[in-house]
Design a protein around this motif. Structure first.
Motif: not given
Length: 237
Positions: A119-126
């Protein structure tokens, strides 16, 4: 006697290190997509094999299999039920191999009880991986294969785009890991990923759930401190 006492200690320490290494394998900068990641399973006693109606997929037969599979399996909408709510996804017909792959894995219940493990806020959730040993068994039964990129259909990594990360194998052709996917959460998209990863669907309902997941606290490897489970993925009309 000393060796007998120390040996279990070494085994325990080794397992702990293995688990730590697996979680750190997803560590990337917040503008890149993590490669496929799954924990290695310990050896188990062999069990009696149960015949399967599907072949075990490999790089040699996967594309031919999905070419035939997609003709009779035209479903193109799925629902992801998570700890935070429901995410509905429209899969694109033009990316037929990636759509067929996702439908196939859904029908085989692969995604059930996997996690949004990066999880990378303001980018993607994988999602599509996890730290459970049963995940290795699931993949072993389905097969080991990669999918070629399909990046020239006009789809971009806009907010809500569903795309497929590349495999754990370094390759010049960005062959994709079929078992994982990521959802772009960034408000203005992640267009720098265009051309490298295959967009094969988009979120049609539940971006508020994606935003909630993106806000969870993570460790240095971008793995949520509290596991975010994908309870099930199912086909919807």
């Amino acid at each position: 006697m000393r060796f007998q006492l120390l040996f279990p200690m070494f085994i325990t320490m080794g397992l702990l290190l293995l688990n730590c290494e697996d979680k750190q394998s997803s560590k990337k900068t917040n503008t890149t997509v993590a490669k496929d990641s799954t924990i290695a399973a310990t050896k188990k006693k062999s069990k009696k094999k149960i015949p399967s109606e599907y072949p075990k997929l490999t790089d040699d037969n996967a594309m031919e299999f999905f070419l035939e599979y997609e003709k009779d399996n035209k479903e193109d909408k799925v629902r992801i039920t998570t700890d935070f709510g429901i995410i509905d996804i429209q899969l694109y017909d033009k990316t037929k191999f990636h759509r067929a792959n996702f439908i196939y894995l859904t029908k085989r219940n692969y995604f059930n009880n996997t996690q949004f493990y990066r999880v990378v806020n303001n980018f993607v959730i994988q999602g599509g991986s996890g730290d459970g040993y049963n995940l290795y068994d699931k993949r072993k039964k389905i097969g080991r294969y990669l999918l070629p990129p399909d990046t020239k259909r006009g789809y971009i990594h806009k907010r809500g785009a569903v795309s497929m990360p590349s495999s754990e194998i370094e390759n010049a052709y960005k062959l994709a890991s079929p078992y994982q996917f990521f959802i772009v959460q960034k408000s203005d998209g992640a267009l720098h990923l265009d051309g490298d990863y295959t967009v094969f669907g988009e979120v049609i309902s539940g971006m508020d759930v994606v935003d909630k997941i993106a806000e969870v606290e993570t460790d240095d490897g971008e793995w949520p401190l509290k596991n975010v489970y994908i309870k099930k993925v199912e086909i919807i009309d």
